[in-house]
Enzyme design. Structure first.
Site, PDB file in Angstrom:
ATOM      1  N   LYS A   1       0.881  -1.184   0.000  1.00 48.37           N
ATOM      2  CA  LYS A   1       0.000   0.000   0.000  1.00 48.37           C
ATOM      3  C   LYS A   1       0.910   1.223   0.000  1.00 48.37           C
ATOM      4  CE  LYS A   1      -1.916   2.957   2.169  1.00 48.37           C
ATOM      5  NZ  LYS A   1      -1.758   4.395   1.893  1.00 48.37           N
TER       6      LYS A   1
ATOM      7  N   GLY B   1       6.571   4.930   8.476  1.00 44.07           N
ATOM      8  CA  GLY B   1       5.724   6.120   8.554  1.00 44.07           C
ATOM      9  C   GLY B   1       5.813   6.739   9.928  1.00 44.07           C
ATOM     10  N   SER B   2       4.732   7.371  10.333  1.00 43.46           N
ATOM     11  CA  SER B   2       4.763   8.115  11.587  1.00 43.46           C
ATOM     12  C   SER B   2       4.677   7.179  12.800  1.00 43.46           C
ATOM     13  CB  SER B   2       3.587   9.098  11.627  1.00 43.46           C
ATOM     14  OG  SER B   2       2.378   8.387  11.536  1.00 43.46           O
ATOM     15  N   THR B   3       5.223   7.650  13.905  1.00 46.76           N
ATOM     16  CA  THR B   3       5.187   6.865  15.144  1.00 46.76           C
ATOM     17  C   THR B   3       3.740   6.664  15.582  1.00 46.76           C
ATOM     18  OG1 THR B   3       7.385   7.584  15.776  1.00 46.76           O
ATOM     19  CG2 THR B   3       5.959   6.882  17.568  1.00 46.76           C
ATOM     20  N   GLU B   4       2.922   7.679  15.341  1.00 50.19           N
ATOM     21  CA  GLU B   4       1.512   7.610  15.741  1.00 50.19           C
ATOM     22  C   GLU B   4       0.803   6.423  15.047  1.00 50.19           C
ATOM     23  OE1 GLU B   4      -0.303  11.046  14.241  1.00 50.19           O
ATOM     24  OE2 GLU B   4      -2.204  10.714  15.269  1.00 50.19           O
TER      25      GLU B   4
ATOM     26  N   GLY C   1       2.308   3.952  13.586  1.00 50.80           N
ATOM     27  CA  GLY C   1       3.031   2.745  14.028  1.00 50.80           C
ATOM     28  C   GLY C   1       2.405   2.162  15.283  1.00 50.80           C
TER      29      GLY C   1
ATOM     30  N   GLU D   1       9.300   1.115  11.028  1.00 53.22           N
ATOM     31  CA  GLU D   1      10.368   2.106  10.817  1.00 53.22           C
ATOM     32  C   GLU D   1       9.696   3.455  10.924  1.00 53.22           C
ATOM     33  OE1 GLU D   1      12.374   4.761   9.725  1.00 53.22           O
ATOM     34  OE2 GLU D   1      12.454   4.076   7.651  1.00 53.22           O
TER      35      GLU D   1
ATOM     36  N   CYS E   1      13.187  10.608   7.500  1.00 52.06           N
ATOM     37  CA  CYS E   1      13.009  10.162   8.887  1.00 52.06           C
ATOM     38  C   CYS E   1      14.301  10.288   9.689  1.00 52.06           C
ATOM     39  CB  CYS E   1      12.479   8.737   8.922  1.00 52.06           C
ATOM     40  SG  CYS E   1      13.432   7.614   7.895  1.00 52.06           S
TER      41      CYS E   1
ATOM     42  N   GLU F   1       9.225  16.064  15.649  1.00 49.15           N
ATOM     43  CA  GLU F   1       9.771  15.856  14.313  1.00 49.15           C
ATOM     44  C   GLU F   1       9.053  16.844  13.377  1.00 49.15           C
ATOM     45  OE1 GLU F   1       8.612  12.157  12.386  1.00 49.15           O
ATOM     46  OE2 GLU F   1      10.586  12.004  11.452  1.00 49.15           O
TER      47      GLU F   1
HETATM   48  P1  NDP Z   1       1.598   8.181   8.087  1.00 49.16           P
HETATM   49  O1  NDP Z   1       2.233   7.392   9.126  1.00 49.16           O
HETATM   50  O2  NDP Z   1       0.221   8.656   8.314  1.00 49.16           O
HETATM   51  O3  NDP Z   1       1.582   7.387   6.701  1.00 49.16           O
HETATM   52  C1  NDP Z   1       2.470   6.350   6.328  1.00 49.16           C
HETATM   53  C2  NDP Z   1       1.705   5.293   5.544  1.00 49.16           C
HETATM   54  O4  NDP Z   1       0.730   4.667   6.377  1.00 49.16           O
HETATM   55  C3  NDP Z   1       0.927   5.850   4.360  1.00 49.16           C
HETATM   56  O5  NDP Z   1       0.895   4.888   3.323  1.00 49.16           O
HETATM   57  C4  NDP Z   1      -0.443   6.046   4.968  1.00 49.16           C
HETATM   58  O6  NDP Z   1      -1.459   6.127   4.027  1.00 49.16           O
HETATM   59  C5  NDP Z   1      -0.564   4.807   5.809  1.00 49.16           C
HETATM   60  N1  NDP Z   1      -1.539   4.912   6.901  1.00 49.16           N
HETATM   61  C6  NDP Z   1      -2.075   6.008   7.475  1.00 49.16           C
HETATM   62  N2  NDP Z   1      -2.901   5.659   8.481  1.00 49.16           N
HETATM   63  C7  NDP Z   1      -2.896   4.322   8.552  1.00 49.16           C
HETATM   64  C8  NDP Z   1      -3.529   3.352   9.388  1.00 49.16           C
HETATM   65  N3  NDP Z   1      -4.348   3.713  10.379  1.00 49.16           N
HETATM   66  N4  NDP Z   1      -3.294   2.046   9.188  1.00 49.16           N
HETATM   67  C9  NDP Z   1      -2.434   1.648   8.215  1.00 49.16           C
HETATM   68  N5  NDP Z   1      -1.819   2.513   7.381  1.00 49.16           N
HETATM   69  C10 NDP Z   1      -2.027   3.829   7.553  1.00 49.16           C
HETATM   70  O7  NDP Z   1       2.482   9.399   7.738  1.00 49.16           O
HETATM   71  P2  NDP Z   1       1.992  10.681   6.955  1.00 49.16           P
HETATM   72  O8  NDP Z   1       2.216  10.446   5.553  1.00 49.16           O
HETATM   73  O9  NDP Z   1       0.627  11.116   7.318  1.00 49.16           O
HETATM   74  O10 NDP Z   1       2.970  11.739   7.555  1.00 49.16           O
HETATM   75  C11 NDP Z   1       2.731  12.258   8.857  1.00 49.16           C
HETATM   76  C12 NDP Z   1       4.019  12.406   9.606  1.00 49.16           C
HETATM   77  O11 NDP Z   1       4.646  11.132   9.709  1.00 49.16           O
HETATM   78  C13 NDP Z   1       5.055  13.255   8.921  1.00 49.16           C
HETATM   79  O12 NDP Z   1       4.897  14.582   9.209  1.00 49.16           O
HETATM   80  C14 NDP Z   1       6.302  12.711   9.511  1.00 49.16           C
HETATM   81  O13 NDP Z   1       6.548  13.273  10.751  1.00 49.16           O
HETATM   82  C15 NDP Z   1       6.033  11.265   9.697  1.00 49.16           C
HETATM   83  N6  NDP Z   1       6.577  10.428   8.651  1.00 49.16           N
HETATM   84  C16 NDP Z   1       7.664   9.694   8.908  1.00 49.16           C
HETATM   85  C17 NDP Z   1       8.205   8.944   7.914  1.00 49.16           C
HETATM   86  C18 NDP Z   1       9.387   8.116   8.148  1.00 49.16           C
HETATM   87  O14 NDP Z   1      10.032   7.735   7.188  1.00 49.16           O
HETATM   88  N7  NDP Z   1       9.701   7.766   9.348  1.00 49.16           N
HETATM   89  C19 NDP Z   1       7.697   8.932   6.583  1.00 49.16           C
HETATM   90  C20 NDP Z   1       6.505   9.707   6.411  1.00 49.16           C
HETATM   91  C21 NDP Z   1       5.995  10.416   7.420  1.00 49.16           C
HETATM   92  P3  NDP Z   1      -1.760   7.595   3.408  1.00 49.16           P
HETATM   93  O15 NDP Z   1      -0.583   7.963   2.623  1.00 49.16           O
HETATM   94  O16 NDP Z   1      -2.897   7.390   2.560  1.00 49.16           O
HETATM   95  O17 NDP Z   1      -2.018   8.494   4.559  1.00 49.16           O
END
Ligand code: NDP
Length: 794
Positions: A192, A244-247, A249, A266, A300, A397
């Site tokens: 995804k 993606g985000s810690t939240e 995660g 990660e 990140c 962050e």
């Molecule tokens: P998210 O963690 O929301 O998104 C990462 C991925 O998870 C995307 O594919 C997203 O889909 C998907 N996703 C979102 N919600 C859910 C869920 N409940 N269950 C499963 N998958 C989900 O990051 P964001 O893109 O919203 O970015 C927000 C913040 O996260 C950034 O400001 C940054 O601080 C951090 N971030 C950190 C990254 C890293 O590499 N560590 C990378 C990206 C962001 P969708 O794209 O459709 O939202």
């Protein structure tokens, strides 16, 4: 401007890359994309699409299918039916496919680079020179792992169907990091991508199929967070790998708790960039540019927290500002710009508001004087100077081109400020004194440390976090293990009945009673009374009371964790020292072997011969980990740069351990010894039904030079104590063996500090089978790997 004027002003002229091919590809799809399932584009079952935008202009680029639970279901079914065939193809067959994928990326490098720049907003210079070549390298490296699988990884099996969720900051590179290792060793994938940046994944899937990748091996379902959540929740998925985000995660950790799905996360970071007085200042300034203005700071592991030693702070600030003045922001397709567009308006708004918060909290703001394009989502390179360590921008962050800076006086203060974060992804250390840099690197709580460098990556070098930056590694041998399951664990059976916790009524007659013996708890090297002053009876299978043990509670666990935390010297002790103590434990257990055998026989009802065999196996196991203590070592990697990377096996810290009822002594030793060998301190909850082997073990611990606080034992109701350990934010990892319920609890409640968990989900381990319960199979979970990059030469 005329050429003569350029000579006069030394201004850059526009140097745009042609985007015709990428736009033509969009056109061939009518700029509307479906999911990619089972080797073909498949319309979304609910018929919905959403728009994806071009960050540099704000214009619509294409429409993407909105994935529903039904689409995820179809993709998982395709992946499931392809998996056995893909596995059966064998390592060499898969190596050929991965090699073909690497070559495919190289053949279409420019198309991918341009598409990625348009879709994400990042400069073409970066997609062309980093994202795409590194992605190709990832497939090539993992073609190698596929080829070597039957030789190097023969005692492991693929996990099965993997759900992978990736963010928007490195769309193709994250795809490569995720799918290359998964596919290499025989798994199939449902991916995804992020909703902002799905196009390169769809192009990849299309071209991969043309390059011969069998249908169903890689499936791509586009959509938003709900689509990701449907993938996480799907019962047909065996593992989730998320970046993606810690939240989010945390949400995924909770959603997968108790399901048996394995998980790697990660997550975010707030990585320090430490500059010592003896650093090459100009080199470090250039390092800052790469650390925080690379990919608009949407990285990140961005070096987003600058720590400069006081003596050079003013010089550093001046030179950095001078360098900032020359940074150029503009169209991602312009080859002469330093920074492109931020991915989306919501990110731009977040960056703006965090910078305002920083200024309101007292920081001085400097911004590059570059002219920003009129349309699109652009933000200038920004420095916040004089930031207080407790201010919002020093903690949060920002995920944008914003550097926050503070000063330090001594190396100790630098380490303290660097570690003053809940994250632990990466760090940079700048000093011309290699002794100083190599002294600082192990003290930093981060999965990657770059010395006199920043943002270096390679497929052969693991990447991943400590603490709330997540767990698991991508890249290298350790990354491969994330997609494998040990053969010996794949045949484990569920425990047939819940383990006995109730105690039958004691009907003994008037025979001579044994001398009363009430075991206490073992905390900080001392036998202590349980806080609640309650005891629980321990009985034999025929209901004879064998003794009583303390009923541990929340306060006892708190004291045990505090004792373990303060025994940090164990983590710094030499491996030789730890080995010696493990051997000595074996020696002292052996001296009392008969007594332990009698105790085990009485508690469990087994024969004396069997009980003796358990004691002997326990002694041998202690010997085994005495042996491993100085042999389970790290590695030296040779990535394609002049230098080396040291992969260090570091202890995780304080680890909670819950033991099963079967083989009460052997299981306890099998779980505790690998953790001790690797320098962890433990809080152990022994078998609930047969705890006396553990309480007898206190005296062995006391006589074997184990420093106080290294091993703490709290008896009582195991599942309740697991709950307390899981919620405790000063426990870094939790191993739970013995009950399905406790496994689920451990995973669900571990989200506070995102502790690493190793649980058996109620499957019974054969503690006598070394292949299932001894050596690297557990040692791998007893360490976290830190990769220290040491480039050399000029
Ligand atoms: P998210 O963690 O929301 O998104 C990462 C991925 O998870 C995307 O594919 C997203 O889909 C998907 N996703 C979102 N919600 C859910 C869920 N409940 N269950 C499963 N998958 C989900 O990051 P964001 O893109 O919203 O970015 C927000 C913040 O996260 C950034 O400001 C940054 O601080 C951090 N971030 C950190 C990254 C890293 O590499 N560590 C990378 C990206 C962001 P969708 O794209 O459709 O939202």
């Amino acid at each position: 401007m005329s050429v003569a004027q350029y000579y006069e002003t030394m201004e850059y002229g526009p140097a745009p890359e042609a985007d015709g091919e990428a736009r033509a590809w969009l056109k061939t799809h009518g700029a509307v994309f479906e999911h990619f399932i089972g080797g073909v584009f498949a319309a979304p079952q609910q018929g919905e699409h959403f728009a994806t935008f071009e960050p540099a202009t704000g214009k619509t680029l294409a429409r993407l299918a909105q994935g529903s639970a039904a689409d995820i279901n179809a993709a998982v079914a395709a992946a499931r039916s392809a998996q056995p065939l893909w596995q059966r193809l064998g390592g060499h067959g898969r190596a050929r496919h991965l090699y073909a994928l690497a070559r495919m990326l190289q053949r279409h490098a420019r198309l991918f680079a341009v598409l990625e720049a348009i879709d994400n907003g990042k400069p073409l210079r970066e997609t062309r020179d980093l994202d795409i070549p590194l992605s190709a390298r990832h497939f090539l490296h993992h073609a190698g792992w596929a080829q070597l699988q039957e030789r190097e990884l023969a005692d492991h099996l693929p996990v099965g169907v993997i759900g992978q969720i990736i963010p928007w900051n490195f769309p193709l590179l994250m795809l490569a990091w995720k799918i290359a290792p998964a596919l290499a060793v025989g798994n199939t994938v449902v991916l995804k991508p992020a909703e902002y940046t799905s196009l390169s994944a769809l192009l990849f899937a299309e071209l991969a199929t043309q390059a011969g990748l069998p249908p169903g091996v890689l499936n791509v379902v586009t959509g938003g967070g709900a689509t990701g959540a449907a993938l996480v929740d799907h019962p047909g998925v065996d593992k989730i790998a998320f970046t993606g985000s810690t939240e989010v995660g945390r949400l995924i950790r909770q959603a997968t708790a108790g399901t048996g799905k394995s998980l790697t996360l990660e997550l975010g970071g707030k990585s320090p960039f430490i500059v010592f007085e003896d650093a090459d200042i100009d080199g470090a300034v250039e390092g800052v540019v790469d650390a925080i203005w690379f990919n608009q700071g949407q990285v990140c592991c961005a070096g987003s927290k600058l720590l400069v030693q006081e003596g050079i702070a003013e010089t550093f600030r001046r030179r950095l500002i001078r360098r900032m003045e020359r940074l150029r922001v503009g169209s991602p397709l312009d080859k002469a710009i330093d920074m492109g567009a931020v991915v989306a308006p919501v990110q731009l708004e977040r960056i703006r508001s965090l910078v305002e918060a920083g200024v309101n909290e007292g920081a001085q703001r400097y911004q590059a004087a570059t002219v920003l394009p009129q349309e699109g989502y652009f933000y200038p390179p920004t420095l916040l100077w004089n930031v207080h360590p407790s201010s919002t921008v020093a903690i949060e962050e920002i995920f944008g081109p914003v550097l926050v800076a503070m000063t330090f006086r001594t190396p100790d203060e630098a380490v303290m400020l660097a570690n003053n974060t809940r994250y632990g992804l990466a760090a940079s250390v700048w000093s011309e004194t290699i002794g100083l840099a190599l002294d600082i690197a192990p003290q930093l709580l981060a999965g990657v440390v770059w010395i006199n460098a920043t943002n270096l990556f390679d497929a052969g070098v693991g990447f991943g976090g400590y603490r709330e930056s997540g767990f698991g590694r991508e890249g290298g041998r350790e990354g491969i293990y994330e997609y494998l399951t040990p053969n010996a664990w794949s045949t484990r059976k569920q425990r047939e009945k819940p383990e006995a916790t109730s105690v039958a009524q004691h009907n003994a007659g008037f025979e001579l009673p044994p001398i009363d013996r009430t075991a206490k708890l073992f905390i900080g090297g001392k036998q202590v009374r349980p806080d609640g002053n309650y005891a629980r009876a321990v009985r034999s299978p025929d209901s004879m009371q064998l003794g009583e043990v303390g009923e541990g509670n929340r306060k006892d666990i708190r004291n045990a964790v505090a004792a373990a935390r303060s025994a940090a010297a164990w983590s710094r002790a030499t491996a030789h020292n730890r080995a010696q103590i493990l051997f000595y434990l074996a020696e002292n257990l052996s001296a009392r072997g008969d007594e332990f055998a009698l105790r085990i026989a009485a508690m469990t009802g087994t024969t004396i011969a069997n009980a003796k065999a358990e004691v002997d196996a326990s002694i041998a196991r202690l010997f085994s980990y005495g042996a491993w203590a100085d042999k389970y070592e790290g590695a030296v990697h040779a990535p394609p740069l002049r230098g080396v990377v040291l992969a260090m096996n570091e202890p995780i810290g304080v680890v909670g351990v819950a033991c099963p009822d079967e083989a009460p002594l052997l299981a306890l030793i099998s779980l505790v010894a690998p953790l001790l060998a690797m320098g962890n301190r433990v809080v152990v909850v022994p078998s609930e039904s047969h705890p006396l082997a553990a309480t007898d073990f206190y005296q062995v611990l006391e006589t074997s030079d184990v420093p106080p606080g290294v091993v703490n034992i709290v008896t009582g109701r195991r599942d309740g104590l697991v709950e307390i350990l899981a919620e405790h934010d000063d426990v870094d990892a939790l191993w739970v063996f013995g009950s399905k319920q406790a496994s689920a609890t451990a995973e669900r409640l571990s989200t506070g500090n995102l502790k690493r968990t190793l649980v058996d989900h109620g499957f019974m381990t054969d503690w006598y089978d070394g292949s299932a319960s001894e050596g690297p199979i557990l040692l791998r979970h007893a360490v976290q790997i830190k990769n220290i990059w040491i480039p050399y030469g000029d």
